[in-house]
Motif scaffolding. Sequence first.
Motif, PDB file in Angstrom:
ATOM      1  N   VAL A 198      10.374  14.253  -4.075  1.00  0.00           N
ATOM      2  CA  VAL A 198       9.159  14.550  -4.844  1.00  0.00           C
ATOM      3  C   VAL A 198       8.869  13.440  -5.851  1.00  0.00           C
ATOM      4  O   VAL A 198       7.736  12.953  -5.961  1.00  0.00           O
ATOM      5  CB  VAL A 198       9.294  15.907  -5.561  1.00  0.00           C
ATOM      6  N   VAL A 199       9.896  13.019  -6.593  1.00  0.00           N
ATOM      7  CA  VAL A 199       9.704  11.976  -7.610  1.00  0.00           C
ATOM      8  C   VAL A 199       9.262  10.668  -6.971  1.00  0.00           C
ATOM      9  O   VAL A 199       8.297  10.034  -7.411  1.00  0.00           O
ATOM     10  CB  VAL A 199      11.001  11.765  -8.419  1.00  0.00           C
ATOM     11  N   ASN A 200       9.962  10.260  -5.920  1.00  0.00           N
ATOM     12  CA  ASN A 200       9.623   8.987  -5.284  1.00  0.00           C
ATOM     13  C   ASN A 200       8.292   9.041  -4.541  1.00  0.00           C
ATOM     14  O   ASN A 200       7.600   8.025  -4.433  1.00  0.00           O
ATOM     15  CB  ASN A 200      10.748   8.568  -4.335  1.00  0.00           C
ATOM     16  N   LEU A 201       7.917  10.223  -4.031  1.00  0.00           N
ATOM     17  CA  LEU A 201       6.608  10.345  -3.394  1.00  0.00           C
ATOM     18  C   LEU A 201       5.503  10.149  -4.421  1.00  0.00           C
ATOM     19  O   LEU A 201       4.512   9.443  -4.167  1.00  0.00           O
ATOM     20  CB  LEU A 201       6.472  11.723  -2.732  1.00  0.00           C
ATOM     21  N   LEU A 202       5.659  10.761  -5.588  1.00  0.00           N
ATOM     22  CA  LEU A 202       4.678  10.589  -6.656  1.00  0.00           C
ATOM     23  C   LEU A 202       4.586   9.123  -7.081  1.00  0.00           C
ATOM     24  O   LEU A 202       3.501   8.606  -7.341  1.00  0.00           O
ATOM     25  CB  LEU A 202       5.045  11.463  -7.856  1.00  0.00           C
ATOM     26  N   ALA A 233       5.364   6.501  -5.155  1.00  0.00           N
ATOM     27  CA  ALA A 233       4.749   5.735  -4.066  1.00  0.00           C
ATOM     28  C   ALA A 233       3.231   5.881  -4.068  1.00  0.00           C
ATOM     29  O   ALA A 233       2.493   4.924  -3.805  1.00  0.00           O
ATOM     30  CB  ALA A 233       5.317   6.195  -2.723  1.00  0.00           C
ATOM     31  N   LEU A 234       2.748   7.082  -4.387  1.00  0.00           N
ATOM     32  CA  LEU A 234       1.306   7.347  -4.351  1.00  0.00           C
ATOM     33  C   LEU A 234       0.576   6.807  -5.587  1.00  0.00           C
ATOM     34  O   LEU A 234      -0.640   6.643  -5.555  1.00  0.00           O
ATOM     35  CB  LEU A 234       1.052   8.854  -4.224  1.00  0.00           C
ATOM     36  N   GLY A 281      -0.766   2.166 -10.522  1.00  0.00           N
ATOM     37  CA  GLY A 281      -1.109   2.635 -11.861  1.00  0.00           C
ATOM     38  C   GLY A 281       0.088   2.671 -12.791  1.00  0.00           C
ATOM     39  O   GLY A 281      -0.006   2.293 -13.961  1.00  0.00           O
ATOM     40  N   ILE A 282       1.247   3.129 -12.269  1.00  0.00           N
ATOM     41  CA  ILE A 282       2.463   3.191 -13.078  1.00  0.00           C
ATOM     42  C   ILE A 282       2.890   1.796 -13.523  1.00  0.00           C
ATOM     43  O   ILE A 282       3.163   1.562 -14.702  1.00  0.00           O
ATOM     44  CB  ILE A 282       3.597   3.859 -12.282  1.00  0.00           C
ATOM     45  N   GLY A 301       0.794  -1.223   0.000  1.00  0.00           N
ATOM     46  CA  GLY A 301       0.000   0.000   0.000  1.00  0.00           C
ATOM     47  C   GLY A 301       0.826   1.273   0.000  1.00  0.00           C
ATOM     48  O   GLY A 301       2.029   1.268   0.266  1.00  0.00           O
ATOM     49  N   ARG A 302       0.148   2.393  -0.287  1.00  0.00           N
ATOM     50  CA  ARG A 302       0.830   3.684  -0.389  1.00  0.00           C
ATOM     51  C   ARG A 302       1.523   4.099   0.909  1.00  0.00           C
ATOM     52  O   ARG A 302       2.620   4.637   0.898  1.00  0.00           O
ATOM     53  CB  ARG A 302      -0.182   4.765  -0.772  1.00  0.00           C
ATOM     54  N   GLY A 303       0.862   3.842   2.041  1.00  0.00           N
ATOM     55  CA  GLY A 303       1.441   4.229   3.327  1.00  0.00           C
ATOM     56  C   GLY A 303       2.791   3.579   3.549  1.00  0.00           C
ATOM     57  O   GLY A 303       3.738   4.225   4.012  1.00  0.00           O
TER      58      GLY A 303
END
Length: 212
Positions: A163-167, A169-170, A174-175, A36-38
């Motif tokens: 910023v890149v890795n947060l995007l 992870a979230l 989908g990616i 999961g995202r968390g």
Amino acid sequence: MIPLNDLLLFAGTALLLVLTPGPNMIYILSRSICQGRGAGVISLFGVVAGFVVHMLAAAIGLSAIFMAVPFAYELLKYAGALYLLWLAWQAVKPGARSPFEAKELPPDAPRKLLLMGFLTNLLNPKVAIFYLSIFPQFVVPAHGSVFLQSVTLGVTQISVSFVVNLLIALSAAGIASWFARNPFWLAAQRRVMGFVLAALAIRLALEQRRAA
């Protein structure tokens, strides 16, 4: 301090490197998909903690090198160029794996996620070599304290990576799903990244040292 143009170029370099295949992104992406995202975000904070250790070590080390051995810049410059060429080859070689290809991981507790993210980055040779070989290309003693310039570069790199890795992870599911459905773009991503890294390596190798 560091001129804005140089700082922007460095930020672009950091962006390219964070998108190249490496343990950090693969771990965060895989953890986000499996747990999961968390879990991905917690792992990311562990990775950031590892970056801080690398940054401080590089800042202290580079300060000593520039003071004691000025010509070491040339050695580090060519080491940085060779490192970028190696990354370019890793991106395009037969059987290379894209960072957007996840792997299965068992669920872990938050504390372990944080620790594993930290250790994954701390023991990542890609990060250590980046700090010691790319930083000197953007540090000029005439612009002020080498230590403060190194910290500025480190904070910039950490911010870009975060910023890149947060995007990622979230939006990991989908990616990964999109690239799984579009293998052509998965291969294209690696080839484009390899070309850009090789071009950057040549640029850094040919750049003349600015006067201190």
